[in-house]
Design an enzyme around this catalytic site. Sequence first.
Site, mmCIF file in Angstrom:
data_model
loop_
_atom_site.group_PDB
_atom_site.id
_atom_site.type_symbol
_atom_site.label_atom_id
_atom_site.label_comp_id
_atom_site.label_asym_id
_atom_site.label_seq_id
_atom_site.Cartn_x
_atom_site.Cartn_y
_atom_site.Cartn_z
ATOM 1 N N CYS A 94 33.121 42.656 50.349
ATOM 2 C CA CYS A 94 34.370 43.312 49.589
ATOM 3 C C CYS A 94 34.776 44.673 50.151
ATOM 4 C CB CYS A 94 34.400 42.979 48.100
ATOM 5 S SG CYS A 94 33.003 43.876 47.356
ATOM 6 N N GLU A 105 37.799 40.818 40.296
ATOM 7 C CA GLU A 105 37.407 41.709 41.244
ATOM 8 C C GLU A 105 37.717 40.953 42.747
ATOM 9 O OE1 GLU A 105 35.602 44.349 40.958
ATOM 10 O OE2 GLU A 105 35.246 44.438 39.187
HETATM 11 P P1 NAD Z 1 37.107 32.501 47.215
HETATM 12 O O1 NAD Z 1 38.168 33.125 46.651
HETATM 13 O O2 NAD Z 1 37.280 31.490 48.252
HETATM 14 O O3 NAD Z 1 35.988 31.987 46.170
HETATM 15 C C1 NAD Z 1 35.490 32.865 44.974
HETATM 16 C C2 NAD Z 1 34.899 31.850 44.019
HETATM 17 O O4 NAD Z 1 36.199 31.462 43.220
HETATM 18 C C3 NAD Z 1 34.207 30.681 44.278
HETATM 19 O O5 NAD Z 1 33.395 30.373 43.211
HETATM 20 C C4 NAD Z 1 35.319 29.565 44.349
HETATM 21 O O6 NAD Z 1 34.703 28.197 43.975
HETATM 22 C C5 NAD Z 1 36.255 29.973 43.131
HETATM 23 N N1 NAD Z 1 37.402 29.503 43.128
HETATM 24 C C6 NAD Z 1 38.345 29.407 44.200
HETATM 25 N N2 NAD Z 1 39.777 29.203 43.617
HETATM 26 C C7 NAD Z 1 39.431 28.783 42.215
HETATM 27 C C8 NAD Z 1 40.545 28.479 41.464
HETATM 28 N N3 NAD Z 1 41.783 28.110 41.621
HETATM 29 N N4 NAD Z 1 40.095 28.235 40.240
HETATM 30 C C9 NAD Z 1 38.962 28.664 39.919
HETATM 31 N N5 NAD Z 1 37.836 29.056 40.826
HETATM 32 C C10 NAD Z 1 38.328 29.357 42.029
HETATM 33 O O7 NAD Z 1 36.218 33.711 48.012
HETATM 34 P P2 NAD Z 1 34.787 33.692 48.935
HETATM 35 O O8 NAD Z 1 35.151 33.471 50.100
HETATM 36 O O9 NAD Z 1 33.566 33.168 48.179
HETATM 37 O O10 NAD Z 1 34.306 35.450 48.796
HETATM 38 C C11 NAD Z 1 35.091 36.373 49.733
HETATM 39 C C12 NAD Z 1 36.334 36.929 49.111
HETATM 40 O O11 NAD Z 1 35.462 37.727 47.695
HETATM 41 C C13 NAD Z 1 36.629 38.400 49.732
HETATM 42 O O12 NAD Z 1 38.064 38.401 49.705
HETATM 43 C C14 NAD Z 1 35.844 39.343 49.039
HETATM 44 O O13 NAD Z 1 36.504 40.612 49.382
HETATM 45 C C15 NAD Z 1 35.862 39.015 47.680
HETATM 46 N N6 NAD Z 1 34.649 39.820 46.691
HETATM 47 C C16 NAD Z 1 35.349 40.625 46.015
HETATM 48 C C17 NAD Z 1 34.290 41.269 45.563
HETATM 49 C C18 NAD Z 1 34.843 42.388 44.308
HETATM 50 O O14 NAD Z 1 33.942 42.923 43.736
HETATM 51 N N7 NAD Z 1 35.958 43.005 44.384
HETATM 52 C C19 NAD Z 1 32.917 41.113 45.573
HETATM 53 C C20 NAD Z 1 32.360 40.195 46.297
HETATM 54 C C21 NAD Z 1 33.484 39.367 46.825
#
Ligand code: NAD
Length: 424
Positions: A208, A174
């Site tokens: 998002c 997602e």
């Molecule tokens: P992010 O990608 O920085 O982090 C999200 C999660 O992934 C965190 O828990 C982070 O620690 C983990 N993570 C990051 N790199 C990783 C890796 N290499 N291996 C394993 N885990 C890893 O995102 P954010 O800043 O927390 O949130 C914002 C983003 O999330 C925006 O792009 C938003 O659109 C998206 N989002 C999407 C949805 C959806 O349902 N499509 C919902 C909410 C947020």
Amino acid sequence: MISLEMGKIRAEAIGEVQEAVDIADFCVGLSRQLYGLTMHSERPRHRMYEQWHPLGTVGVITAFNFPVAVWSWNAMVAATCGNAIVWKPSLQTPLVSIALNNLVRRVMSEQDIFQPDDGDPADVFTLVIGTDETVGQAMTDDRRLPLISATGSCRMGRHVGQAVAGRLGRCLLELGGNNAMIVTAEANLDLATRAAVFGAVGTAGQRCTTTRRLIVHRDVADDVVGRLSSAYAQVAIGDPLNDETLMGPLISRDAIERMKQAIETAVEQGGEVICGGVEGIERHAERRGYFVEPTIIRVPPGTDLPVAREETFAPILYVFEFEQLDDAIAMHNSVDQGLSSAIMTDSLREAEMFLSHAGSDCGIANVNIGTSGAEIGGAFGGEKDTGGGRESGSDAWKNYMRRQTCTINWGDQLPLAQGISFDA
Ligand code: NAD
């Protein structure tokens, strides 16, 4: 706690908790509806059907912006399907995660549902807080987690998707959105303005599903931009726990920096700042907290604005103009992400065009509703770089189970499928 840790306003935080309550209610009913199909067998005296089994333990990785709701969509449904959950939340929202996990563990430990040898029911829900490199990578590499459900940026999705695919595991992704709303000349402009303001300014542009692009018919563009500017001027920015506030802070100083860079790039590429902008950021520079002003950038017709194709996680709304609906839909679909979309129109023909196969290419397509604020009853998720996953309602539960096709021979012969004869 959500407001204090993540910064969204109290009303939206309460809405998020309500979403968790709603999905828990939904799952009570879902637990009686994990249906499989039966099919007629081509062989005599055979019965064929499919059943669904739990996967085992499911890894859930969540983003900062919905610290309660996203976990709930995943964990409640996964647990209803008979799985245990290992949760890695964002490092930006550890307290909410601890509180939520403790709450659900307390509820589970009060349930008399396990045999004594089965262990502690509370352990269905576990939490590991740590960095992407340590906890995140350990989860994506671990074959004991047959499914990793990961919510976050497209950058994260590429890492996680590749790591899990490398061990032939399953992923439910997602990822980021770049959501647009088309406003046609047939739209109710009051409705369109309200939907655009909530979609673009709500959660300080950190959903998002935030409305990031407005594609407006040329005949109503000045009117819409005028209405939006007046509405933006009324947005109270400040303490998210104050009932008057409509927009709290961004999550971090880095987020402000990214917003500033996006605005500067947009201006270099030909965009015109209507309100907010870099000056709007500077007006709040002395405040404690990461406050900014919501920003509208108008794009002159015929101008390509590459920066608008990226998801900047901040309240920036890019306004484009169109003449023909076909062109508006082409502009709408021209980005890499495909999460949420909307058209504002009173024309049945325009609405159906938008919902047809030649219309929106997103996982969510709305008519006379903004791009944000989905209900839990539907399947939530998006196409293209948004990752293709579906969570929450409808039949999204199937992602958390493995399907087994079973054939039973209740006769005394052994006929082979496809009529093959194999008599020795
Ligand atoms: P992010 O990608 O920085 O982090 C999200 C999660 O992934 C965190 O828990 C982070 O620690 C983990 N993570 C990051 N790199 C990783 C890796 N290499 N291996 C394993 N885990 C890893 O995102 P954010 O800043 O927390 O949130 C914002 C983003 O999330 C925006 O792009 C938003 O659109 C998206 N989002 C999407 C949805 C959806 O349902 N499509 C919902 C909410 C947020």
